[in-house]
Scaffold this active site. Structure first.
Site, PDB file in Angstrom:
ATOM      1  N   CYS A 118       0.368 -18.368  25.737  1.00 23.04           N
ATOM      2  CA  CYS A 118      -0.797 -17.529  25.434  1.00 23.04           C
ATOM      3  C   CYS A 118      -1.414 -17.023  26.726  1.00 23.04           C
ATOM      4  O   CYS A 118      -1.794 -17.823  27.588  1.00 23.04           O
ATOM      5  CB  CYS A 118      -1.848 -18.314  24.681  1.00 23.04           C
ATOM      6  SG  CYS A 118      -1.225 -19.212  23.274  1.00 23.04           S
ATOM      7  N   CYS A 149       1.538 -14.857  22.798  1.00 26.99           N
ATOM      8  CA  CYS A 149       0.201 -14.551  22.292  1.00 26.99           C
ATOM      9  C   CYS A 149      -0.588 -13.974  23.463  1.00 26.99           C
ATOM     10  O   CYS A 149      -0.428 -14.450  24.597  1.00 26.99           O
ATOM     11  CB  CYS A 149      -0.472 -15.831  21.790  1.00 26.99           C
ATOM     12  SG  CYS A 149      -2.162 -15.570  21.195  1.00 26.99           S
ATOM     13  N   ARG A 288      -5.804 -25.065  15.040  1.00 30.43           N
ATOM     14  CA  ARG A 288      -5.635 -25.585  16.403  1.00 30.43           C
ATOM     15  C   ARG A 288      -6.900 -26.297  16.879  1.00 30.43           C
ATOM     16  O   ARG A 288      -7.997 -25.739  16.844  1.00 30.43           O
ATOM     17  CB  ARG A 288      -5.296 -24.443  17.371  1.00 30.43           C
ATOM     18  CG  ARG A 288      -5.103 -24.918  18.825  1.00 30.43           C
ATOM     19  CD  ARG A 288      -4.523 -23.844  19.725  1.00 30.43           C
ATOM     20  NE  ARG A 288      -3.279 -23.350  19.198  1.00 30.43           N
ATOM     21  CZ  ARG A 288      -3.074 -22.084  18.825  1.00 30.43           C
ATOM     22  NH1 ARG A 288      -4.006 -21.183  18.954  1.00 30.43           N
ATOM     23  NH2 ARG A 288      -1.905 -21.720  18.321  1.00 30.43           N
TER      24      ARG A 288
END
Ligand code: SAM
Ligand code: DTB
Ligand code: SF4
Length: 343
Positions: A118, A149, A288
């Site tokens: 990410c 991401c 998450r």
């Protein structure tokens, strides 16, 4: 155990053979508030039941974060050390990293076992030439076999499509808190701006990563409102990061009494309740346990996992603040007999 049967070879058991819970997108704040207020054993039983309908409860997805462009952000998010609007200046601003430097970090994350990489940039929205560089990063990281991401601030429709064409898997853009409390935290862009970006991401066919923060002085109603807002989106976000506020010196929310009238930290049990509500209302989403784990003990994290959190950020840094060392996380997962998901 006898007959060669080991715990690892036993299938996990779905509680009773009840019909699967429907995926609802019409959750109200009152319904979510009622869930959060359930007796804790009942709440956890429900969260675990829903979790097992869609996931292996022993599996943990791990994502690694990298700040590809740090600090100097023109937005005024009261929690964020990267805003240039806070009096104390926050973290030092840096330029966008070079593609090869990002690839080096991504390879290290992959070798450490991360399934998703990410990349975060402290922008209000990406500029033309910067977006081109980020697209090259997405292509490069994907070629390593990882999911990608990015979180770059607001996107218009054509920017979202360009990222999709580069192969982006997920876009992170959080609503952060309830629609009503939002204005207490950010003044430089509206809640509707956030929804517009999320609609552009959806329209481009990119998976949505969207969640919020607990511990910013919001009340119980706002916490229920945050979860209800996520769970009543026409399609649930595929990833739902629930962050515990990391109080960073120099941000308006750093002072305890600024963040909560009674000066108290968020009760960890209360935090677990929010995770459980996210799991129950968004059964197929990855929930998450995001920022804030550095300040949580192993037992509180374990309760979050039992409540349905099945993803963590992995590696010793989030964007600018510390995260538990990889070795501590691996030790915890081992103690719990849990395993990480493959790429
Ligand atoms: N600038 C982009 C944006 O805001 O869309 C991307 C980066 S921003 C750091 C991503 C998210 O991290 C924020 O929306 C917020 O939910 C979370 N975050 C930032 N600072 C935090 C803090 N101190 N504690 C907990 N979560 C935080
Ligand atoms: C999210 O919800 N949490 C991550 C990720 N999305 C980009 C960021 C947390 C940042 C915590 C503060 C920092 O390290 O600067
Ligand atoms: Fe900027 Fe994102 Fe931080 Fe807000 S959260 S100040 S938009 S980097």
């Amino acid at each position: 155990m006898s007959d060669g049967i080991t715990a690892a070879s036993l299938p996990y058991v779905s509680p009773m053979q009840a019909p699967p819970s429907p995926i609802r997108t019409d959750w109200t704040r009152d319904e979510v508030a009622a869930l959060i207020a359930l007796p804790f054993p009942e709440l956890l039983f429900r969260a675990q039941s829903v979790h097992r309908e869609h996931f292996d409860p022993s599996e943990m997805q791990i994502s690694t974060l990298l700040s590809i462009k740090t600090g100097g952000c023109p937005e005024d998010c009261a929690y964020c050390p990267q805003s240039a609007m806070h009096e104390d200046g926050g973290v030092k601003a840096s330029r966008l990293m070079a593609v090869e430097a990002v690839m080096k970090e991504a390879r290290a994350a992959r070798d450490a076992g991360a399934a998703r990489f990410c990349m975060g940039a402290a922008w209000r929205s990406p500029k033309e030439h910067d977006l081109e560089t980020v697209c090259a990063m997405v292509e490069g990281v994907k070629s390593l076999g990882m999911e990608t991401c990015v979180t770059l601030g607001m996107l218009d429709n054509s920017q979202a499509h360009r990222l999709r064409d580069a192969g982006l898997d997920y876009y992170n853009h959080n609503i952060d808190t309830s629609p009503e409390y939002y204005g207490e935290i950010i003044s430089t862009r509206t809640y509707q701006d956030r929804l517009d970006t999320l609609a552009n991401v959806r329209d481009a066919g990119i998976n949505v990563c969207c969640g919020g923060i607990v511990g910013m002085g919001e009340d119980e109603n706002d916490r229920a409102g945050l979860i209800a807002a996520l769970a009543s989106m026409p399609r649930h976000p595929e990833s739902v990061p629930i962050n515990m506020l990391v109080r960073v010196e120099g941000t308006p929310l750093a002072k305890k009494d600024a963040a909560r009238k009674d000066g108290a930290e968020v009760d960890p049990i209360e935090f677990v309740r929010i995770i459980a509500a996210a799991r129950i209302t968004m059964p197929t989403s990855r929930v998450r346990l995001a920022a804030g784990r550095e300040d949580m003990n192993d037992e509180a994290q374990t309760l979050c996992f039992l409540a349905g959190a099945n993803s963590i950020f992995y590696g010793e840094k989030l964007l600018t603040t510390p995260n538990p060392a990889a070795s501590r996380d691996m030790r915890l997962l081992q103690r719990l007999g849990m395993h990480t998901s493959g790429v």
